[in-house]
Scaffold this active site. Structure first.
Site, PDB file in Angstrom:
ATOM      1  N   CYS A   1      37.875  39.737  35.243  1.00 17.01           N
ATOM      2  CA  CYS A   1      37.258  38.407  35.354  1.00 17.01           C
ATOM      3  C   CYS A   1      36.768  37.922  33.999  1.00 17.01           C
ATOM      4  CB  CYS A   1      36.063  38.465  36.297  1.00 17.01           C
ATOM      5  SG  CYS A   1      36.535  38.564  38.013  1.00 17.01           S
TER       6      CYS A   1
ATOM      7  N   CYS B   1      39.412  34.834  37.842  1.00 18.29           N
ATOM      8  CA  CYS B   1      38.026  34.778  38.301  1.00 18.29           C
ATOM      9  C   CYS B   1      37.098  34.715  37.100  1.00 18.29           C
ATOM     10  CB  CYS B   1      37.713  35.993  39.172  1.00 18.29           C
ATOM     11  SG  CYS B   1      38.196  37.557  38.417  1.00 18.29           S
TER      12      CYS B   1
END
Ligand SMILES: *[C@@H]1O[C@H](CO)[C@@H](O)[C@H](O)[C@H]1NC(C)=O
Ligand SMILES: *[C@@H]1O[C@H](CO)[C@@H](O)[C@H](O)[C@H]1NC(C)=O
Ligand SMILES: *[C@@H]1O[C@H](CO)[C@@H](O)[C@H](O)[C@H]1NC(C)=O
Length: 261
Positions: free
Chosen positions: A100, A182
């Site tokens: 992420c 993400c």
């Protein structure tokens, strides 16, 4: 290494700005006369071993199996009819977890993007994933009659094919990459061209739609123009405004900078 905007690093960037272009999409890399990249099998399998040995040690991929699934996808269809779903088993053999907050998307800023990613070492691009790494800059297609192997003499242009084997693979790879994004993501766009944000590019046409606003924290857009100009688009001018509208409509938080890296 952290990136600092010193004059030496920015002049490296300015030099790099003189290079590039070509979205994965662009027909330039894929002229009709060019056939499948010679030694395709050795290159792909070799890159796969290089990836699992040097780039991501200890990842457990079966390179021979990945090649078999790839070959199967391309061989069993006629050359202009390799669909995204034909690569399904190959993609199953290449699962990848992405970190992420590190993904970098780009459009028409190819060389800059790679150096940006390399210099800062903070970012992951599609070409850093196993599939991106294995197939980067390669061309392939089967023969007109299926099951006859790769055609090393000529491959069709993207535009003349309903389902181009190269395009279908990149489309799926791009979609997977974006769908897995993400945290914060960075989007690098070229301020020296019109339609820096282009709905027909891989970013505008595939990746943007695959981003999940519930997983992505901020979309941080960076518009980079050539040192010598022209300065056609910016955060408040041209197609980038359209991108911001799309992001807003879909509920993304975003930032945009157009002055520096
Ligand atoms: C790879 O795995 C071995 C054995 O589990 C471990 O000793 C080694 O440190 C790992 N290497 C990396 C780069 O993670
Ligand atoms: C922007 O695109 C132009 C034309 O394709 C290219 O020459 C230039 O290098 C690109 N600039 C950046 C900053 O990516
Ligand atoms: C994510 O991006 C936003 C906006 O640029 C920034 O304020 C925030 O600090 C970033 N978060 C991380 C973890 O980098």
């Amino acid at each position: 290494m952290t990136f600092q905007k010193s004059s030496s690093t920015s002049s490296i960037f300015h030099m790099l700005i003189l290079w590039f272009v070509i979205v994965l999409f662009c027909a330039d890399g894929l002229r009709a006369e060019m056939g499948t990249t010679p030694n395709l099998k050795h290159i792909v399998i070799g890159r796969c071993y290089s990836y699992i040995t040097l780039v991501c040690p200890n990842s457990s991929y079966d390179c021979e199996e990945i090649w078999r699934e790839f070959e199967e996808a391309v061989m069993r269809k006629s050359r202009c009819n390799v669909k995204i779903k034909d690569y399904k088993r190959m993609f199953h053999a290449t699962p990848q977890t992405l970190t992420c907050g590190k993904l970098l998307f780009w459009s028409k800023t190819r060389e800059l993007m790679h150096s940006y990613a390399a210099v800062t070492r903070r970012f992951w691009t599609l070409e850093d994933t196993l599939v991106g790494y294995m197939f980067n800059d390669l061309i392939w297609c089967g023969q007109e009659e299926k099951d006859r192997g790769f055609d090393f003499n000529s491959c069709p242009d993207w535009s003349t094919c309903v389902n181009h084997p190269v395009y279908s693979l990149w489309r799926q790879a791009s979609q997977n990459f974006a769908a897995a994004a993400c945290g914060n993501i960075t989007v690098l766009l070229n301020g020296s061209i019109e339609n820096a944000f282009n709905r027909k590019s891989m970013f505008g046409g595939v990746e943007l739609d695959s981003l999940n606003p519930r997983m992505v924290d901020h979309v941080n857009i960076k518009v980079v123009a050539n040192l010598e100009g022209p300065f056609l688009e910016s955060c408040t001018q041209g197609s980038i405004v359209d991108l911001i509208n799309v992001l807003q409509t879909r509920g993304f938080r975003w930032t945009c900078t157009d002055s520096d890296l």
